[in-house]
Scaffold this motif. Structure first.
Motif, PDB file in Angstrom:
ATOM      1  N   LEU A   4      48.253  45.128  45.229  1.00  9.70           N
ATOM      2  CA  LEU A   4      48.159  46.064  44.102  1.00  9.70           C
ATOM      3  C   LEU A   4      47.948  47.505  44.561  1.00  9.70           C
ATOM      4  O   LEU A   4      47.872  48.416  43.741  1.00  9.70           O
ATOM      5  N   LYS A  78      34.294  43.012  37.222  1.00 13.99           N
ATOM      6  CA  LYS A  78      34.323  41.706  37.888  1.00 13.99           C
ATOM      7  C   LYS A  78      33.051  41.524  38.706  1.00 13.99           C
ATOM      8  O   LYS A  78      32.577  42.466  39.345  1.00 13.99           O
ATOM      9  N   LEU A 123      41.220  39.945  45.479  1.00 13.10           N
ATOM     10  CA  LEU A 123      41.089  40.740  44.256  1.00 13.10           C
ATOM     11  C   LEU A 123      41.892  42.039  44.338  1.00 13.10           C
ATOM     12  O   LEU A 123      42.030  42.750  43.350  1.00 13.10           O
ATOM     13  N   ASN A 124      42.384  42.345  45.528  1.00 20.88           N
ATOM     14  CA  ASN A 124      43.255  43.510  45.699  1.00 20.88           C
ATOM     15  C   ASN A 124      44.716  43.095  45.672  1.00 20.88           C
ATOM     16  O   ASN A 124      45.594  43.866  46.032  1.00 20.88           O
ATOM     17  N   LYS A 126      47.800  40.544  43.490  1.00 14.65           N
ATOM     18  CA  LYS A 126      48.158  39.745  42.324  1.00 14.65           C
ATOM     19  C   LYS A 126      48.234  38.288  42.762  1.00 14.65           C
ATOM     20  O   LYS A 126      48.992  37.942  43.666  1.00 14.65           O
ATOM     21  N   ARG A 127      47.426  37.421  42.135  1.00 23.70           N
ATOM     22  CA  ARG A 127      47.335  36.036  42.600  1.00 23.70           C
ATOM     23  C   ARG A 127      48.542  35.200  42.203  1.00 23.70           C
ATOM     24  O   ARG A 127      48.989  34.346  42.964  1.00 23.70           O
ATOM     25  N   THR A 148      41.794  35.262  34.493  1.00 23.47           N
ATOM     26  CA  THR A 148      42.137  36.697  34.501  1.00 23.47           C
ATOM     27  C   THR A 148      41.304  37.487  35.505  1.00 23.47           C
ATOM     28  O   THR A 148      41.849  38.346  36.213  1.00 23.47           O
ATOM     29  N   ASN A 151      42.734  37.838  38.982  1.00 21.85           N
ATOM     30  CA  ASN A 151      44.042  38.522  39.080  1.00 21.85           C
ATOM     31  C   ASN A 151      45.236  37.605  38.825  1.00 21.85           C
ATOM     32  O   ASN A 151      46.321  37.830  39.356  1.00 21.85           O
ATOM     33  N   THR A 153      48.031  36.422  36.115  1.00 24.46           N
ATOM     34  CA  THR A 153      48.675  36.889  34.884  1.00 24.46           C
ATOM     35  C   THR A 153      49.003  35.664  34.034  1.00 24.46           C
ATOM     36  O   THR A 153      49.683  34.736  34.503  1.00 24.46           O
TER      37      THR A 153
END
Length: 502
Positions: A4, A78, A123-124, A126-127, A148, A151, A153
């Protein structure tokens, strides 16, 4: 995972200075603030905005669920919880309040720290993209609440019809309720797999039934969760299957790349082997020509002296005849002997010129090279009744290695002569057309039999006794040495070769 490109601002709230400092040191790639009490944490939170809080559950001035609730009342961010308490009910309460995860501080501090750092780094990123197919708004909200913060969507479909539309998109995981309003979930799994969609499917079950489990696993489901689900179990299973699917896709991509690389490498190896084979053949041919040149040089040298003696003897005989008997018939014989010797001497000189190892390009006309080539073949042509026609449309100079161009012309003309003789053609002829920087050689021997596309391949021959190297070497000379083109086609009466040096 997709990065991200965000520099996380992290607040560590931990009363143990040793643990606090260790965490900060391991997360030094991020913007880190350190607080050791709830009061210090409140001060930081009032002045700064954070993307993540790493929160110890037991502080000198705050403790337990109440501590988490107080932090949540101050900011909406978070939270990863640090705790020495592994109580199952406590953990479930923490997840219900929307924490990202919890890390148990135990005797294996090194492992806990490693797990924490790995989690923060995710967390940095997109999972993954998850499709939830469920008609219950409550269930969807619970799933969103759990996933959510990590990370993920979340995309939603309330029934089979909407799900089929959504399946046009790409997902990393599907969460599927079996009891949909318009379709049974197992039927939807079948549709998903028939579309060749390999995305993992976790089935949400209201009650456990071994027969149902066997059925959906057989149809292509991957795993299941019983509703109401435990938050932590949902997170663990989702992480597991998303990571598995992404790694399998990455492995498939790398395998495909490796196969392409191997194929390209195989082609390169084939090309290099073929190149080296050509070089070896060229060297072998050059070596044979050099040997042949040496042999002919020796033969010519050995022939020259006897020919000179014969010429002098014939002249001496002719002189005696004129003085003593003046017999015209004998004089005619001596004249023919001298003419034959002159012709033989000329032929030997032409062979010597042809076999010289000369690789320097010069500007010549096709007309000159044809004359020299036919002179080499003159004796061979005298044994046939083949009509050689040279047609000059226009004459230009071309830059070539003369001996190599002679070799090509001799190869093509000699092949035409052999075909005409072998097939016993009536009124045999060879037309040689000079058209500027193009040379066309055609015969009336009936054309090339078999696969004409292979005519220039090494060791391919249409003769009963042939090496299959003549035309192969000719093509290399014209196309690689002279940057021209050598082509062949069957025309009405026979074969037509074109040498294009334009």
């Amino acid at each position: 995972m997709e990065n991200l490109n965000q520099q996380l601002n992290i607040l560590i709230v931990e009363d143990s200075k040793t643990i606090n400092n260790l965490i900060a040191k391991n997360l030094n790639e991020f913007n880190v603030s350190q607080a050791f009490t709830l009061e210090e944490a409140n001060n930081y939170l009032s002045e700064n905005k954070y993307d993540l809080i790493i929160l110890d559950m037991h502080l000198p001035d705050g403790d337990g669920i109440e501590l988490l609730d107080e932090i949540n009342s101050l900011v909406n961010t978070k939270i990863i919880v640090l705790s020495g308490d592994s109580d199952v009910n406590l953990r479930e309460e923490l997840f219900k309040r929307g924490i990202v995860d919890y890390i148990i501080k135990d005797s294996n501090l090194f492992y806990s720290l490693k797990t924490l750092v790995k989690l923060v780094k995710t967390l940095n990123q997109k999972r993954g993209d998850i499709l939830v197919i469920d008609d219950s708004s409550f269930v969807i909200k619970q799933i969103e609440k759990a996933l959510t913060p990590r990370n993920y969507t979340i995309d939603k479909a309330k029934d089979g019809k909407e799900a089929k539309e959504k399946l046009r998109n790409s997902y990393d995981l599907i969460l599927l309720d079996l009891e949909l309003p318009d379709i049974y979930g197992i039927e939807l799994i079948e549709i998903i797999r028939k579309k060749n969609i390999l995305t993992p499917v976790i089935v949400l079950l209201a009650y456990l039934n071994s027969e149902i489990v066997r059925d959906f696993l057989k149809k292509g489901g991957n795993d299941f969760l019983k509703k109401p689900f435990i938050f932590e179990e949902l997170i663990l299973r989702v992480d597991l299957w998303v990571d598995y699917y992404k790694k399998s896709k990455e492995l498939e991509y790398k395998t495909r790349e490796l196969n392409i690389l191997n194929k390209n490498l195989e082609e390169k190896v084939k090309k290099e082997v073929e190149k080296n084979r050509k070089k070896v053949m060229m060297l072998s041919q050059s070596f044979r020509e050099a040997q042949l040149g040496e042999i002919f040089g020796f033969i010519i040298h050995q022939f020259k002296q006897p020919l000179n003696v014969i010429t002098l003897s014939a002249s001496y005989i002719d002189m005696i005849i004129q003085k003593e008997c003046n017999n015209p018939k004998i004089s005619d014989f001596t004249t023919k002997i001298k003419e034959s010797i002159t012709y033989l001497d000329k032929t030997l000189n032409e062979f010597r010129s042809f076999l010289k190892p000369n690789k320097e390009k010069v500007k010549v006309t096709f007309e000159k090279v044809i004359d020299e080539s036919l002179n080499v073949l003159e004796f061979y042509l005298k044994t046939t009744d083949i009509d050689i026609n040279i047609i000059k449309n226009s004459v230009e100079e071309v830059e070539v290695v003369e001996n190599e161009l002679m070799q090509v012309i001799i190869n093509i003309v000699k092949n035409a002569i052999d075909a005409l003789k072998e097939r016993n053609i009536q009124n045999p002829k060879i037309d040689i057309v000079i058209d500027g920087c193009k040379l066309i050689i055609k015969d009336n021997a009936g054309g090339i039999k078999g696969d004409i596309n292979k005519i220039f391949e090494s060791y391919f021959t249409t003769k009963k006794e042939g090496t299959g190297l003549g035309l192969y070497m000719s093509k290399i000379i014209i196309e690689e040495h002279f940057n021209g083109k050598l082509s062949v086609r069957n025309v009405e009466e026979g074969a037509e070769f074109t040498i294009d040096l334009c």
